[in-house]
Design a protein around this motif. Sequence first.
Motif, PDB file in Angstrom:
ATOM      1  N   LEU A  57       0.830  -1.202   0.000  1.00  0.00           N
ATOM      2  CA  LEU A  57       0.000   0.000   0.000  1.00  0.00           C
ATOM      3  C   LEU A  57       0.865   1.253   0.000  1.00  0.00           C
ATOM      4  O   LEU A  57       0.554   2.227  -0.696  1.00  0.00           O
ATOM      5  CB  LEU A  57      -0.936  -0.019   1.216  1.00  0.00           C
ATOM      6  N   GLU A  58       1.944   1.224   0.757  1.00  0.00           N
ATOM      7  CA  GLU A  58       2.866   2.363   0.770  1.00  0.00           C
ATOM      8  C   GLU A  58       3.558   2.514  -0.576  1.00  0.00           C
ATOM      9  O   GLU A  58       3.722   3.631  -1.078  1.00  0.00           O
ATOM     10  CB  GLU A  58       3.885   2.199   1.886  1.00  0.00           C
ATOM     11  N   ASP A  59       3.956   1.392  -1.184  1.00  0.00           N
ATOM     12  CA  ASP A  59       4.602   1.449  -2.496  1.00  0.00           C
ATOM     13  C   ASP A  59       3.669   2.008  -3.560  1.00  0.00           C
ATOM     14  O   ASP A  59       4.105   2.657  -4.517  1.00  0.00           O
ATOM     15  CB  ASP A  59       5.080   0.056  -2.921  1.00  0.00           C
ATOM     16  N   ALA A  60       2.363   1.755  -3.387  1.00  0.00           N
ATOM     17  CA  ALA A  60       1.373   2.269  -4.347  1.00  0.00           C
ATOM     18  C   ALA A  60       1.154   3.764  -4.176  1.00  0.00           C
ATOM     19  O   ALA A  60       0.599   4.417  -5.070  1.00  0.00           O
ATOM     20  CB  ALA A  60       0.057   1.528  -4.183  1.00  0.00           C
ATOM     21  N   GLY A  61       1.569   4.307  -3.016  1.00  0.00           N
ATOM     22  CA  GLY A  61       1.456   5.750  -2.810  1.00  0.00           C
ATOM     23  C   GLY A  61       0.560   6.180  -1.671  1.00  0.00           C
ATOM     24  O   GLY A  61       0.240   7.372  -1.567  1.00  0.00           O
ATOM     25  N   ALA A  62       0.167   5.241  -0.804  1.00  0.00           N
ATOM     26  CA  ALA A  62      -0.677   5.625   0.334  1.00  0.00           C
ATOM     27  C   ALA A  62       0.066   6.607   1.238  1.00  0.00           C
ATOM     28  O   ALA A  62       1.252   6.436   1.521  1.00  0.00           O
ATOM     29  CB  ALA A  62      -1.075   4.391   1.134  1.00  0.00           C
ATOM     30  N   ASP A  63      -0.632   7.638   1.687  1.00  0.00           N
ATOM     31  CA  ASP A  63      -0.025   8.634   2.562  1.00  0.00           C
ATOM     32  C   ASP A  63       0.094   8.136   3.996  1.00  0.00           C
ATOM     33  O   ASP A  63       1.065   8.460   4.692  1.00  0.00           O
ATOM     34  CB  ASP A  63      -0.853   9.929   2.530  1.00  0.00           C
ATOM     35  N   GLU A  64      -0.888   7.368   4.421  1.00  0.00           N
ATOM     36  CA  GLU A  64      -0.882   6.774   5.757  1.00  0.00           C
ATOM     37  C   GLU A  64      -1.486   5.383   5.660  1.00  0.00           C
ATOM     38  O   GLU A  64      -2.361   5.139   4.816  1.00  0.00           O
ATOM     39  CB  GLU A  64      -1.698   7.612   6.745  1.00  0.00           C
ATOM     40  N   VAL A  65      -1.048   4.480   6.534  1.00  0.00           N
ATOM     41  CA  VAL A  65      -1.585   3.126   6.554  1.00  0.00           C
ATOM     42  C   VAL A  65      -1.919   2.745   7.995  1.00  0.00           C
ATOM     43  O   VAL A  65      -1.094   2.929   8.898  1.00  0.00           O
ATOM     44  CB  VAL A  65      -0.585   2.104   5.970  1.00  0.00           C
TER      45      VAL A  65
END
Length: 226
Positions: free
Chosen positions: A196-204
Motif C-alpha cells: 500500500l505504501e509502495d502504491a502511494g498511500a499517505d498513511e496506513v
Amino acid sequence: MTSAPRPGVLLDVDGTLLDTNYLQVLAWWRAFRDTGHPEVSMADCHRAIGIASTELVAHLLGDDVPDAEEISAAKDERYQPLRELVDAFPRVDELLTACRERGLAVVLATSGKESDLEWMVPAIGGEDVVDGATTSADVDSAKPAPDLLQTAVTDNGLDAARTVAVGDTVWDVRSARDADLPCIALTCGGISRAELEDAGADEVYDDPADLLAHLDDSLIGRIARG
C-alpha cells in the motif's frame, strides 16, 4: 445561493468498512470455474479485488474475453448467498460518526452497484451519518480509474483540497493518486502495508478501529482542523 465546498472523507466499502474481500474472492473464483476459466486462482482474484467487475475480468483474462458478461453474472449469483456472512469491521459506525462530528461530509465511493447500497449502508450502520454515495453506475470507468472519486467530490459538493480517500487495495490508492487526493489505506482487506505504501498511500492503518484510535493525528484529523 450555492453553498461553499465542504471538507469530506471518501470511503471505499468492500474490505475497508465491510469484511467482505475474501467472500468476494470466493465468489469470483467459483464464477471463473463456472464459466470455464480454471486457470484463474484465488490469489489472482484477491490481487484484483478493488477493481470494478468489468475491468476485473479484463485485468485477469484480457480485453477480448467473449464471455465477460457471463462471468460477471456468475459472480453475482455466487456472491448472493454469501451476503448473509457479511459483517462490518469493529467500530466502523463509530469511525463514521467521529468523522461527521469533526465537520466532514461522509461519502461512500464504491465500485459496487447502486443496488448494493441497499444492504451495504445498513451493514455498516451508516443510515444516519452517510451524506452521500457514488457507485460504478455514476461513472464510465470505475476504480482504478480516478473518475469515481472525482465524481464523488463534485456531486457531493466537496472541497478537493480538504478531502481524504480511504481504501484497502492498491487500486484504491492509485485511484486516489490519479484524482489528486490524499489517501489513507487499511490493511484489513488483506494487502500488506508495504504494498500500500509502495502504491502511494499517505498513511496506513490496520483497520477502522486503528484509524479511529489515531483519528485526530491522521490526515482526517488535520483536514478537519483546517
